[in-house]
Structures are given as C-alpha cells and as structure tokens.
Design a protein around this motif. Structure first.
Motif, short mmCIF file in Angstrom:
data_model
loop_
_atom_site.label_atom_id
_atom_site.label_comp_id
_atom_site.label_asym_id
_atom_site.label_seq_id
_atom_site.Cartn_x
_atom_site.Cartn_y
_atom_site.Cartn_z
N SER A 57 0.80 -1.23 0.00
CA SER A 57 0.00 0.00 0.00
C SER A 57 0.83 1.27 0.00
CB SER A 57 -0.93 0.02 1.23
OG SER A 57 -1.72 -1.14 1.25
N HIS A 86 -6.20 -9.07 7.60
CA HIS A 86 -5.60 -7.79 7.28
C HIS A 86 -4.11 -8.07 7.39
CE1 HIS A 86 -9.23 -4.96 8.19
NE2 HIS A 86 -9.25 -5.45 6.97
N GLU A 87 -3.35 -7.45 6.49
CA GLU A 87 -1.97 -7.91 6.30
C GLU A 87 -1.09 -7.73 7.52
OE1 GLU A 87 -3.74 -6.31 4.05
OE2 GLU A 87 -3.79 -7.78 2.42
N ASP A 88 -1.49 -6.85 8.45
CA ASP A 88 -0.69 -6.70 9.67
C ASP A 88 -1.11 -7.73 10.74
OD1 ASP A 88 -3.09 -5.28 9.72
OD2 ASP A 88 -2.38 -3.83 11.17
N ASP A 180 -8.83 -8.02 16.11
CA ASP A 180 -9.33 -6.66 15.95
C ASP A 180 -10.83 -6.64 16.21
OD1 ASP A 180 -6.94 -5.52 15.42
OD2 ASP A 180 -7.32 -5.10 13.30
N GLN A 213 -10.18 6.82 5.25
CA GLN A 213 -8.96 6.29 4.63
C GLN A 213 -9.02 4.78 4.47
OE1 GLN A 213 -5.44 7.67 6.90
NE2 GLN A 213 -6.75 9.28 7.67
N HIS A 240 -2.11 -3.19 19.68
CA HIS A 240 -2.45 -2.41 18.49
C HIS A 240 -2.15 -0.93 18.69
CE1 HIS A 240 -4.26 -1.63 14.61
NE2 HIS A 240 -4.71 -2.87 14.50
N1 LIG Z 1 -5.76 2.67 2.78
C1 LIG Z 1 -5.67 1.49 3.42
C2 LIG Z 1 -6.50 1.20 4.47
C3 LIG Z 1 -6.37 -0.01 5.13
N2 LIG Z 1 -5.42 -0.88 4.73
C4 LIG Z 1 -5.34 -2.13 5.48
O1 LIG Z 1 -5.75 -1.96 6.83
C5 LIG Z 1 -4.98 -2.74 7.65
C6 LIG Z 1 -4.83 -2.10 9.01
O2 LIG Z 1 -5.97 -2.33 9.73
P1 LIG Z 1 -6.04 -3.24 11.04
O3 LIG Z 1 -7.02 -2.51 11.88
O4 LIG Z 1 -6.48 -4.59 10.59
O5 LIG Z 1 -4.69 -3.29 11.67
C7 LIG Z 1 -3.66 -2.88 6.97
O6 LIG Z 1 -3.07 -4.12 7.19
C8 LIG Z 1 -4.03 -2.81 5.53
O7 LIG Z 1 -4.26 -4.11 5.06
C9 LIG Z 1 -4.61 -0.55 3.67
O8 LIG Z 1 -3.73 -1.32 3.27
N3 LIG Z 1 -4.74 0.63 3.02
#
Ligand SMILES: Nc1ccn([C@@H]2O[C@H](COP(=O)(O)O)[C@@H](O)[C@H]2O)c(=O)n1
Length: 280
Positions: A57, A86-88, A180, A213, A240
């Motif tokens: 991203s 979610h990737e994190d 989460d 966002q 987090h």
């Molecule tokens: N513009 C964005 C918005 C979100 N992401 C993804 O959100 C994840 C973070 O959210 P968590 O609450 O799950 O930690 C992040 O890993 C992205 O995958 C993104 O990439 N771009």
C-alpha cells in the motif's frame, strides 16, 4: 520507537526460557503480534514480521520500528494463529516464510483457508477455525474462537466469521487475544464465563477520519479497560499501538484511564521484543 530486544539475542532468550507449568512467557512483537511460550509449546498470535503492508500500500504504512524477530527465527513455533485477513495480522510474507517449517501448524478463520492455500501453505499445515469452535492442541493447550466485530461482524457465503478473537487455555492459565474488534455486549457475556486471566485488547480506537482512509477501527483505551473490568480479567495487556503512526493511540492515555478509574487493576504495557512472565 525503540525495540527492547531483537534478533539473535531475542531468539536465544526465547529458546532459553524455562517455565513452571503455572507460568507462561509472552513476548510482544508489535501491533497484535505476541509469542506465548508455555511448557515447551510455542504459539504465535497475529505475527506481522515483515514490511508487507508498506510493500502493498505504500505510504503511510511504513513500520515505526523493525520487527523484533524475523520469520526465519520462528520455525520452531508449534502454532501460528491469525485473527483475520488484514496484512498486519495475517501477513502473507511472514506466513510463507514460517510455512517452510515442518513443525508449525497455522490456525486461521475457516473463511480464509482458501486464501492461505493460494499463498502456498499446504493442507496438512492448516487448521480452520470457526466462531464457537474449540481445538485441543495437545498437552492441555486449547484454543476457542469467538466472533469479533472489526466495527462490524463480517461473514462469508457459508456464514463463516472473517474476524475472530481467541481464548487460549494454557493448563489453568486463560488468555484472551481479541484480534481486531470493538466492544459489544455478547463478547462480554461469552468471556465472563471463561474466567479469563489475561485480556489482550486493542486501544487504537476508531474515527471517521480513519474510516475515510479505509481504516477499520477497534476498541479505544476506555473500552479495552471496561471490557477487562467487566470480564474480571486479572491482567490487561493493551495492543495495536505504536506500529503505524496514522492508526495509533498514546498508551499513556490507557494507563491514565486505568490508574484513575481502576487503580488496583493490573496491566502490562510492553516494549516491542520484551518478555513478560505471568504466573498464576
Ligand atoms: N488505505 C488502506 C486502508 C487499510 N489498509 C489495510 O488496513 C490494515 C490495518 O488495519 P487493522 O485494523 O487490521 O490493523 C492494513 O493491514 C491494511 O491491510 C490498507 O492497506 N490501506
């Protein structure tokens, strides 16, 4: 932000940590990544050990600190548990690298089994888990999954929840890793009967600016504290925070809120790479 311990020194500490049965060791690895060692078993929750979110991203998703461990240092882990895609939390690069281990099994929401297979993980390495399901993982280790609301519940066509949290039972020690989620009354009801000792909850919160966002929110520090109080957890661990400055919260607000409202409630705020030993 500084990392307390990392690399070979951390790997050595993990390997050398010996524990009595009534104790477990926790290492914070950033975001919601925690390694738990209990007896000789190791279980790794939501490891984000690469820079994959940034690679996917770009700005502003760069890490505020290096990962305390590299995926190649986690090949001795028994179970990797991922709360949601979610990737994190379910990081393709981390999972593919740890997938080289002949030992490690990966526990993921059933909704995401096909995705991790696409990433190259093999059937025999994978265990799918659903809301309400319990897994016996040997030696008195048990994992139970609960649906989480990453602002909302989300289910696939088969009704499988995409966001999960976990109660992990290490003998008599009961740990809840929320994944989460925001707070919701059913969550408190489910957990009250589980007599959780250690509650790990996000504190980064949510707001419309981040929603715009594409950032989905979680409990804020007040909600994290109130959930821990309502489920009568012995110890609260905030998570987090600190990794992505645009989706962060100052953990001092959590400490301040807890200290003013529940001064006898135990908590531990980790530095990345730090070990904490909990004894019941
Ligand atoms: N513009 C964005 C918005 C979100 N992401 C993804 O959100 C994840 C973070 O959210 P968590 O609450 O799950 O930690 C992040 O890993 C992205 O995958 C993104 O990439 N771009």
């Amino acid at each position: 932000m500084k990392v307390y311990k990392s690399g070979k020194a951390l790997e050595h500490q993990i390997a050398q940590t010996e524990l009595p049965e009534q104790a477990l060791a926790l290492w914070a690895l950033g975001q919601e990544g925690f390694l738990v060692k209990w007896k000789q078993k190791m279980i790794l929750f939501d490891p984000y050990l690469t820079n994959w979110v940034y690679e996917l991203s770009g700005s502003p998703w760069s890490r505020a600190f290096e990962s305390p461990l590299q995926p190649s240092q986690c090949l001795d882990v028994d179970y990797v548990v991922c709360s949601h895609h979610h990737e994190d939390h379910m990081d393709k690069l981390t999972l593919q690298a740890i997938g080289q281990s002949s030992k490690t099994k990966f526990i993921v929401p059933k909704a995401h089994l096909s995705l991790v297979k696409e990433w190259g993980l093999r059937d025999e390495q994978l265990i799918g888990i659903s809301h309400g399901q319990s897994l016996e993982l040997g030696d008195g280790l048990k994992l139970e999954a609960f649906a989480a609301k990453h602002e909302q519940f989300e289910q696939d066509e088969a009704g499988e929840h995409k966001y999960l949290g976990f109660a992990a039972y290490f003998g008599s020690i009961r740990l809840y890793h929320s994944g989460d989620t925001i707070g919701f009354p059913e969550l408190v009801t489910w957990l009250q009967s589980r007599q959780i000792d250690i509650a790990m909850l996000p504190i980064n919160g949510r707001d419309f600016v981040r929603n715009e966002q594409g950032i989905v929110g979680n409990t804020n520090y007040r909600e994290a504290v109130e959930i821990a109080v309502q489920i009568n957890a012995d110890l609260l661990i905030p998570m987090h925070y600190g990794l992505f400055p645009h989706n962060d919260e100052n953990p001092a607000y959590f400490v301040d809120y807890l200290y003013r409202n529940y001064p006898a409630k135990k908590f531990h705020m980790f530095a990345p790479g730090e070990r904490f030993i909990y004894m019941k």
